[in-house]
Motif scaffolding. Structure first.
Motif, PDB file in Angstrom:
ATOM      1  N   TYR A  28       5.739 147.519   7.086  1.00 41.00           N
ATOM      2  CA  TYR A  28       6.680 146.161   6.726  1.00 41.00           C
ATOM      3  C   TYR A  28       7.548 146.556   5.527  1.00 41.00           C
ATOM      4  O   TYR A  28       8.408 146.423   5.395  1.00 41.00           O
ATOM      5  N   PHE A  29       6.821 147.215   4.610  1.00 42.06           N
ATOM      6  CA  PHE A  29       7.296 147.508   3.180  1.00 42.06           C
ATOM      7  C   PHE A  29       8.369 148.475   3.439  1.00 42.06           C
ATOM      8  O   PHE A  29       9.195 148.827   2.362  1.00 42.06           O
ATOM      9  N   LEU A  30       8.112 149.497   4.233  1.00 40.42           N
ATOM     10  CA  LEU A  30       9.211 150.835   4.226  1.00 40.42           C
ATOM     11  C   LEU A  30      10.446 150.323   4.271  1.00 40.42           C
ATOM     12  O   LEU A  30      10.896 149.539   5.086  1.00 40.42           O
ATOM     13  N   GLY A  31      11.269 150.669   3.464  1.00 46.26           N
ATOM     14  CA  GLY A  31      12.587 150.411   3.784  1.00 46.26           C
ATOM     15  C   GLY A  31      13.178 149.105   2.915  1.00 46.26           C
ATOM     16  O   GLY A  31      14.329 148.809   2.761  1.00 46.26           O
ATOM     17  N   THR A  32      12.239 148.510   2.281  1.00 43.68           N
ATOM     18  CA  THR A  32      12.678 147.306   1.422  1.00 43.68           C
ATOM     19  C   THR A  32      12.477 147.809   0.094  1.00 43.68           C
ATOM     20  O   THR A  32      11.276 148.168  -0.361  1.00 43.68           O
ATOM     21  N   SER A  33      13.163 147.550  -0.687  1.00 45.28           N
ATOM     22  CA  SER A  33      13.237 147.987  -2.127  1.00 45.28           C
ATOM     23  C   SER A  33      12.360 147.122  -3.051  1.00 45.28           C
ATOM     24  O   SER A  33      11.811 147.423  -4.155  1.00 45.28           O
ATOM     25  N   THR A  34      12.739 145.725  -2.757  1.00 48.23           N
ATOM     26  CA  THR A  34      12.291 144.882  -3.717  1.00 48.23           C
ATOM     27  C   THR A  34      11.054 144.305  -3.127  1.00 48.23           C
ATOM     28  O   THR A  34      10.779 144.140  -2.002  1.00 48.23           O
ATOM     29  N   THR A  35       9.989 144.103  -3.962  1.00 50.07           N
ATOM     30  CA  THR A  35       8.992 143.550  -3.668  1.00 50.07           C
ATOM     31  C   THR A  35       8.739 141.806  -3.773  1.00 50.07           C
ATOM     32  O   THR A  35       9.399 141.577  -4.722  1.00 50.07           O
ATOM     33  N   VAL A  36       7.872 141.345  -3.197  1.00 52.55           N
ATOM     34  CA  VAL A  36       8.100 139.811  -3.439  1.00 52.55           C
ATOM     35  C   VAL A  36       6.887 139.454  -4.174  1.00 52.55           C
ATOM     36  O   VAL A  36       5.439 139.922  -4.208  1.00 52.55           O
ATOM     37  N   SER A  37       6.946 138.684  -5.317  1.00 52.63           N
ATOM     38  CA  SER A  37       6.105 138.181  -6.339  1.00 52.63           C
ATOM     39  C   SER A  37       5.639 136.800  -5.966  1.00 52.63           C
ATOM     40  O   SER A  37       6.324 135.972  -6.193  1.00 52.63           O
ATOM     41  N   PRO A  38       4.533 136.494  -5.397  1.00 54.23           N
ATOM     42  CA  PRO A  38       4.165 135.495  -4.987  1.00 54.23           C
ATOM     43  C   PRO A  38       4.004 134.370  -6.329  1.00 54.23           C
ATOM     44  O   PRO A  38       4.076 133.146  -6.103  1.00 54.23           O
ATOM     45  N   ALA A  39       3.886 134.893  -7.473  1.00 55.77           N
ATOM     46  CA  ALA A  39       3.958 134.155  -8.607  1.00 55.77           C
ATOM     47  C   ALA A  39       5.033 133.159  -8.871  1.00 55.77           C
ATOM     48  O   ALA A  39       5.237 132.025  -9.285  1.00 55.77           O
ATOM     49  N   VAL A  40       6.190 133.746  -8.501  1.00 55.40           N
ATOM     50  CA  VAL A  40       7.548 133.029  -8.736  1.00 55.40           C
ATOM     51  C   VAL A  40       7.708 131.762  -7.853  1.00 55.40           C
ATOM     52  O   VAL A  40       8.180 130.660  -8.427  1.00 55.40           O
ATOM     53  N   ASP A  41       7.256 131.711  -6.873  1.00 56.12           N
ATOM     54  CA  ASP A  41       7.312 130.590  -5.958  1.00 56.12           C
ATOM     55  C   ASP A  41       6.210 130.413  -5.092  1.00 56.12           C
ATOM     56  O   ASP A  41       5.409 131.126  -4.571  1.00 56.12           O
ATOM     57  N   GLU A 460      19.823 132.737 -11.943  1.00 58.71           N
ATOM     58  CA  GLU A 460      19.088 132.532 -13.239  1.00 58.71           C
ATOM     59  C   GLU A 460      17.750 131.807 -12.993  1.00 58.71           C
ATOM     60  O   GLU A 460      17.051 132.164 -13.602  1.00 58.71           O
ATOM     61  N   LEU A 461      17.857 130.940 -12.277  1.00 60.17           N
ATOM     62  CA  LEU A 461      16.652 130.003 -11.975  1.00 60.17           C
ATOM     63  C   LEU A 461      15.398 130.882 -11.533  1.00 60.17           C
ATOM     64  O   LEU A 461      14.490 130.458 -12.010  1.00 60.17           O
ATOM     65  N   LEU A 462      15.696 131.647 -10.452  1.00 63.10           N
ATOM     66  CA  LEU A 462      14.759 132.317  -9.944  1.00 63.10           C
ATOM     67  C   LEU A 462      14.627 133.955  -9.785  1.00 63.10           C
ATOM     68  O   LEU A 462      13.797 134.541  -9.455  1.00 63.10           O
ATOM     69  N   GLY A 463      15.513 134.463 -10.592  1.00 66.67           N
ATOM     70  CA  GLY A 463      15.639 135.753 -10.912  1.00 66.67           C
ATOM     71  C   GLY A 463      16.122 136.581  -9.741  1.00 66.67           C
ATOM     72  O   GLY A 463      16.681 135.795  -8.876  1.00 66.67           O
ATOM     73  N   THR A 464      16.188 137.785  -9.856  1.00 67.47           N
ATOM     74  CA  THR A 464      17.083 138.614  -8.549  1.00 67.47           C
ATOM     75  C   THR A 464      15.981 139.203  -7.811  1.00 67.47           C
ATOM     76  O   THR A 464      16.271 139.623  -6.478  1.00 67.47           O
ATOM     77  N   GLY A 465      14.607 138.946  -7.841  1.00 69.05           N
ATOM     78  CA  GLY A 465      13.698 139.662  -6.996  1.00 69.05           C
ATOM     79  C   GLY A 465      13.294 138.922  -5.864  1.00 69.05           C
ATOM     80  O   GLY A 465      12.575 139.594  -5.031  1.00 69.05           O
ATOM     81  N   LEU A 466      13.904 137.777  -5.495  1.00 72.29           N
ATOM     82  CA  LEU A 466      13.269 136.891  -4.537  1.00 72.29           C
ATOM     83  C   LEU A 466      14.222 136.841  -3.433  1.00 72.29           C
ATOM     84  O   LEU A 466      15.560 137.070  -3.366  1.00 72.29           O
TER      85      LEU A 466
END
Ligand SMILES: *[C@@H]1O[C@H](CO)[C@@H](O)[C@H](O)[C@H]1NC(C)=O
Ligand SMILES: *[C@@H]1O[C@H](CO)[C@@H](O)[C@H](O)[C@H]1NC(C)=O
Ligand SMILES: *[C@@H]1O[C@H](CO)[C@@H](O)[C@H](O)[C@H]1NC(C)=O
Length: 636
Positions: A28-41, A460-466
């Motif tokens: 799943y993660f291959l090829g996606t550069s950003t990871t999801v942080s469950p803490a954000v949402d 700005e509200l949620l950052g760029t990683g989501l």
């Protein structure tokens, strides 16, 4: 890293399961550069691998053009693409009055889903939060015994209108009662046989009408909610539960709340009171311990005769002469309207934010929002400039400093900032950003980025990683939560108020949202109004922000207008469109799943609000016409 869920398994299985999970995760993660942080949402915790699902969904779109010919005209691409669609189950039943134009919705507490179609199994049907229950607020208007000249009658009708609009905007269902409701009450005859002081007689009629309707709020039609939406008293009143019969210090008989049983008991106690022939109010007649007095409140403005004579000398002086009473009366509606508007302006001390993500191409797109913002920031017309509402002696009258209008590129969750957001359909946005009058599948797939609007607006509200999917719940919260909906107005770019309304009178829709009439006449509208000192001109349009880019030239703006027009026409009616155009629209939606979802949500949200209001006004207009007809019957 979250805890390894496999530790609950027997030891040997643990190893196998962990390895399998690891393998799947790597794929799943291959090829996606950003990871999801469950803490954000918090929602991410419930949506496994949102990012991965998103990319696989998009992967399907990548290959869409290969499949399209085989799928035929009726392909409903977004529906089978939606990765969050649950296992086969039946769509929820249609609810009464749940569509308007092309917008359709389903009101349900499951609205905090990124994708509505996971509940409705229908791409076009948005899940909205349940309609908030509006507690009734009753006023008693008895035309008998009131002045009968045309000017006074008009002023009273206007005052009832101002009263209803203000209470509606604060989440109530304002209802005007009259003599017939009082007559309906079984105690009416008993009251008639007593010889009461005229003040008490009038008061008894109000209470009989109130008791006839049941538990609720009894309010004078010169008592209005004059505070922010989340004022403690207004919040309490909105809850619709009034455990004790209560009156409010400083408001005289302007406001009472209570249950039907308590109101009935108070009526009985008054009738049986030994002093009934001498007292002038119900509060004096009933035992002191049956009614409580709330003395810490500030949300209601009551324009009683006493208050008018002490605070508004210009009107009081008219009231002192019989020949000018009607003139004084007709000053009240604009005065109260200006106070309501000013209170709104004082609530949003940070000003109005007209949201403008992707600034290079969206100047035209936000023009209707700028228009509304300018009208909102304008000083209201008032017969007594620089006056304050009775409950807010330290208000800041709108004299020289207009509210600030800004055009930030991102949504800011500031409690004192009012946001006017305009969401374009992905089709519109794509055509504006890429300066294209027509779109085709290949172009969309090769040249356009996905979900540009939501990614930009929430940066700005949620950052760029989501992922864009994970942002949907926040956007829905911003639009439709109690907190958010009191601090923002959301429009779709294709159906701004002046376009979606067939008649100009529909512009008044906004007045019901805000609770006051927006100034919409520049100085010279031909009406024979006496020029009032301090009346302010409409503020100029704000300087718009363009970030790093240069502001568009006039030619570019003209081009934006043309593209918007084409996009509106394209979006206008599905029925009038060619199958090929519909297909392009579906592909754009599938390519921009999150933007399309947010657009449909806002479209439905706006449509439902308008429908709710119109349905009620139809019902209520009949009724209040009745009040006035009964009156006219009486005097002729
Ligand atoms: C905005 O702020 C309020 C109060 O701080 C909070 O309750 C709300 O959840 C926030 N909304 C979003 C979308 O973050
Ligand atoms: C805003 O005011 C202008 C005139 O000043 C009017 O033409 C326009 O219709 C108003 N718009 C709204 C949304 O009230
Ligand atoms: C639906 O709307 C119509 C007219 O607006 C109204 O007469 C009817 O009562 C509504 N139905 C429900 C169930 O609210």
């Amino acid at each position: 890293m979250p805890r390894n869920p496999c530790t609950y398994l027997p030891r040997r299985l643990q190893i196998v399961a962990t390895l399998t999970l690891f393998l799947l995760a790597s794929i799943y993660f291959l090829g996606t550069s950003t990871t999801v942080s469950p803490a954000v949402d918090p929602y991410l915790a419930q949506i496994p691998y949102a990012k991965q699902l998103q990319s696989s969904a998009h992967h399907v779109v990548d290959n869409l053009d290969k499949h399209l010919p085989a799928l035929g005209v009726n392909v409903n691409a977004p529906q089978w693409l939606n990765p969050f669609r649950g296992a086969a189950h039946t769509p929820p039943p249609q609810q009464a009055n749940s569509s308007s134009g092309e917008a359709r919705w389903y009101s349900d507490f499951k609205w905090r889903n990124p994708f509505s179609s996971s509940v409705t199994l229908d791409e076009e049907r948005a899940v909205l939060p349940p309609l908030r229950e509006r507690p009734p607020v009753y006023t008693y208007f008895d035309a008998a015994g009131r002045r009968k000249d045309a000017v006074s009658k008009q002023a009273e009708q206007d005052l009832l209108h101002v009263w209803r609009r203000a209470w509606w905007a604060k989440g109530f269902k304002p209802i005007v009662l009259g003599r017939p409701e009082a007559l309906n009450h079984p105690q009416y005859r008993a009251v008639q046989t007593l010889e009461l002081a005229p003040e008490l007689e009038m008061e008894m009629m109000r209470w009989l009408a109130w008791a006839n309707m049941g538990t609720g709020i009894l309010c004078n039609w010169l008592a209005l909610p004059m505070a922010a939406h989340d004022d403690p008293l207004l919040s309490f009143l909105r809850r619709g539960e009034y455990p004790e019969l209560t009156r409010y210090a400083g408001l005289d008989n302007g406001l009472f709340v209570g249950t039907k049983a308590a109101v009935e008991a108070a009526l009985k106690a008054t009738i049986n009171s030994p002093d009934v022939k001498t007292v002038k109010s119900i509060v004096e007649a009933i035992p002191a311990d049956t009614i409580t007095t709330d003395s810490s409140h500030s949300g209601i403005a009551f324009y009683s005769t006493a208050i008018i004579s002490s605070k508004y000398a210009a009107i009081a002086s008219k009231f002192s002469l019989d020949s000018t009473v009607s003139e004084g009366m007709s000053m009240l509606p604009p005065l109260i309207n200006s106070h309501l508007h000013m209170t709104w302006q004082n609530t949003f001390t940070s000003g109005i934010a007209v949201l403008k993500p992707l600034a290079e191409h969206t100047t035209t797109l936000i023009a209707p929002a700028i228009d509304i913002a300018r009208n909102l920031s304008q000083c209201p017309e008032t017969p007594i400039p620089a006056s304050c509402p009775p409950n807010r002696p330290r208000c800041k009258p709108c004299v020289s400093s207009h509210m600030l209008i800004s055009t930030p590129p991102v949504f800011r969750n500031t409690s004192t900032l009012f946001t006017i957001g305009t969401i374009p359909h992905p089709y519109t946005l794509t055509s504006l950003r890429h300066d294209r009058t027509t779109l085709d599948v290949k172009f969309i797939r090769r040249e356009t980025s996905r979900d540009a609007w939501i990614l930009a607006a929430t940066k700005e509200l949620l950052g760029t990683g989501l992922s864009s999917f994970a942002r949907l719940v926040s956007v829905k919260e911003i639009v439709a939560s109690e907190y958010g909906s009191a601090r923002g107005l959301w429009l779709t770019a294709e159906y701004p108020p002046e376009i979606s309304s067939s008649e100009s009178k529909d512009l008044e829709e906004l007045d019901w949202t805000f609770g006051f009439s927006l100034p919409r006449s520049p100085m010279d509208d031909g009406k024979s109004e006496t020029p009032v000192p301090g009346r302010e001109r409409r503020p100029p349009p704000p300087k718009q922000e363009f970030g790093d880019s240069t502001p568009p030239t006039d030619a570019e703006l003209a081009n934006e207008v043309r593209l918007m027009e084409l996009a509106r026409r394209h979006m206008g009616s599905a029925a009038g469109n060619l199958a090929a155009e519909l297909k392009v629209r579906e592909v754009v939606e599938a390519w921009n799943l999150a933007d399309a979802e947010a657009w449909k949500f806002i479209r439905a949200w706006e449509a439902r609000r308008t429908l709710e209001r119109r349905g009620w006004v139809e019902e209520e207009d009949e009724f209040s016409k009745g009040v006035f007809h009964r009156w006219i019957d009486k005097i002729t």
